[in-house]
Motif scaffolding. Structure first.
Motif, mmCIF file in Angstrom:
data_model
loop_
_atom_site.group_PDB
_atom_site.id
_atom_site.type_symbol
_atom_site.label_atom_id
_atom_site.label_comp_id
_atom_site.label_asym_id
_atom_site.label_seq_id
_atom_site.Cartn_x
_atom_site.Cartn_y
_atom_site.Cartn_z
ATOM 1 N N LYS A 119 0.830 -1.192 0.000
ATOM 2 C CA LYS A 119 0.000 0.000 0.000
ATOM 3 C C LYS A 119 0.876 1.260 0.000
ATOM 4 O O LYS A 119 1.898 1.317 0.669
ATOM 5 C CB LYS A 119 -0.907 0.007 1.231
ATOM 6 N N ALA A 120 0.419 2.257 -0.772
ATOM 7 C CA ALA A 120 1.101 3.560 -0.865
ATOM 8 C C ALA A 120 2.594 3.395 -1.151
ATOM 9 O O ALA A 120 3.441 3.829 -0.363
ATOM 10 C CB ALA A 120 0.886 4.365 0.407
ATOM 11 N N PRO A 121 2.962 2.767 -2.261
ATOM 12 C CA PRO A 121 4.390 2.594 -2.571
ATOM 13 C C PRO A 121 5.028 3.926 -2.971
ATOM 14 O O PRO A 121 4.384 4.786 -3.570
ATOM 15 C CB PRO A 121 4.370 1.618 -3.750
ATOM 16 N N ASP A 122 6.294 4.099 -2.637
ATOM 17 C CA ASP A 122 6.987 5.325 -3.002
ATOM 18 C C ASP A 122 7.475 5.219 -4.443
ATOM 19 O O ASP A 122 7.594 4.123 -5.001
ATOM 20 C CB ASP A 122 8.172 5.570 -2.056
ATOM 21 N N PRO A 123 7.758 6.355 -5.092
ATOM 22 C CA PRO A 123 8.169 6.339 -6.507
ATOM 23 C C PRO A 123 9.405 5.492 -6.784
ATOM 24 O O PRO A 123 9.510 4.859 -7.843
ATOM 25 C CB PRO A 123 8.434 7.816 -6.808
ATOM 26 N N SER A 124 10.366 5.462 -5.853
ATOM 27 C CA SER A 124 11.570 4.669 -6.086
ATOM 28 C C SER A 124 11.248 3.174 -6.164
ATOM 29 O O SER A 124 11.834 2.436 -6.960
ATOM 30 C CB SER A 124 12.586 4.920 -4.971
ATOM 31 N N THR A 125 10.293 2.729 -5.333
ATOM 32 C CA THR A 125 9.883 1.325 -5.375
ATOM 33 C C THR A 125 9.201 0.995 -6.696
ATOM 34 O O THR A 125 9.458 -0.054 -7.301
ATOM 35 C CB THR A 125 8.935 1.004 -4.206
ATOM 36 N N LEU A 126 8.332 1.906 -7.169
ATOM 37 C CA LEU A 126 7.654 1.692 -8.442
ATOM 38 C C LEU A 126 8.656 1.627 -9.599
ATOM 39 O O LEU A 126 8.528 0.796 -10.500
ATOM 40 C CB LEU A 126 6.632 2.800 -8.689
ATOM 41 N N GLU A 127 9.641 2.517 -9.563
ATOM 42 C CA GLU A 127 10.652 2.507 -10.616
ATOM 43 C C GLU A 127 11.465 1.217 -10.589
ATOM 44 O O GLU A 127 11.817 0.659 -11.632
ATOM 45 C CB GLU A 127 11.577 3.717 -10.465
#
Length: 336
Positions: free
Chosen positions: A48-56
């Motif tokens: 839940k609510a992943p940060d942009p670095s994790t998504l990248e």
């Protein structure tokens, strides 16, 4: 026979590759064709609510911005050789055969499957022994006593067994056999290596509940096959040679009837090894079916893909084994 097995093995490998391609495409290609962005698709792999670095990191590791066949090629390479997954804070190595990495549970998929597999295998094997023995025996006796009280009663019970869903019979058994009457203990998973007696007693009710459904189908199938086979010329010839009736039934009529039963059994048992979802959910057992259900509810795509591919592997292997058993059960197959 060796050439036949080699052809079947090569066919099984090709079929598994096709199944993995289709499965991977359903979860990674169809969403893109439906207009889902790569950020939304990456978010399905994260918590839940992943940060942009994790998504990248997820997009980079799974190659979500790359063409589909490039993604699939990397998936197959990771499956064969293993790979490293960047979680955003650390790098996790997944040893071959690697079916992916779950960013929701922060675990590789393959160890989760191997951890849950003994539960599902225990349920499937125990239930299969019961339904084969009960179903085939009931079908044979019903065919030999066609029209008798036993035949009518057995077919009525078989019809009820096919009609009643396992979540009904399972919950009924829990309510009365376990809680009200105390005949059986609570259904809790205990590894066989830890306590064999508790492993056995705690799985009796799931085995019976699952076997009741399948034994009913196998009893009807066996009865129909036996009624047809008993009128064949080779059965009349065996009787004319003076063989005992038990020998005629078991060594001649029943062996010819087992061919379609083996076909159905290979498919049923293979699917059960991939996860008895309703049974595991009803009794709260942590098997592959429960893992797949949790993966669907949490949109954990790597887990769902892993369970699907493992189920396909079980079904293909069981059908391969069934093909080999044909030659053992039916001499006509060996002659052909």
């Amino acid at each position: 026979m060796i050439a036949f097995l080699v052809r079947r093995l090569l066919g099984a490998v090709a079929l598994l590759i096709v199944i993995s391609l289709v499965t991977y495409g359903i979860f990674f290609l169809l969403p893109k064709l439906a207009g889902v962005s790569t950020d939304d698709l990456a978010a399905r792999f994260a918590g839940k609510a992943p940060d942009p670095s994790t998504l990248e990191a997820i997009k980079e590791r799974f190659g979500l911005d790359k063409p589909f066949f490039v993604q699939y090629g990397e998936f197959m390479k990771t499956l064969v050789t293993g790979g490293d997954y960047d979680t955003g804070t650390s790098t996790v190595h997944c040893s071959a055969p690697c079916l992916g990495y779950s960013f929701r549970t922060n675990q590789a998929v393959t160890p989760q499957l191997l951890e849950r597999a003994p539960v599902t295998i225990s349920i499937a094997v125990g239930a299969a022994v019961l339904w084969l023995l009960a179903g085939v025996a009931t079908g044979v006796v019903s065919a030999l006593k066609k029209g008798s009280i036993f035949d009518r009663a057995a077919m009525i019970i078989a019809l009820a067994g096919v009609s009643l869903p396992i979540f009904f019979t399972g919950l009924l058994g829990l309510a009365y056999v376990v809680h009200a009457w105390g005949i059986l203990p609570e259904v809790n998973w205990t590894p066989l290596s830890q306590d064999p007696a508790k492993w056995f007693t705690s799985l009796i009710l799931p085995w019976i509940s699952l076997a009741l459904l399948y034994a009913a189908m196998y009893a009807r199938l066996t009865r129909a096959g036996m009624l047809e086979t008993m009128n064949e010329d080779f059965v009349r010839t065996a009787r004319a040679k003076g063989l005992r009736e038990s020998t005629v039934v078991t060594r001649h009529a029943l062996r010819a009837t087992l061919t379609p039963i083996l076909t159905v059994f290979g498919l049923d048992f293979g699917l059960l090894l991939g996860g008895a979802i309703i049974t595991e959910a009803t009794f709260g057992l942590p098997g592959l079916g429960r893992l797949a259900l949790d993966g669907v509810n949490q949109s954990d795509l790597p887990v769902v893909v892993g369970v699907t591919i493992m189920t396909a592997l079980f079904v293909v292997l069981m059908n391969l084994i069934v093909d080999m058993l044909y030659a053992v059960v039916d001499p006509r197959v060996r002659l052909a």
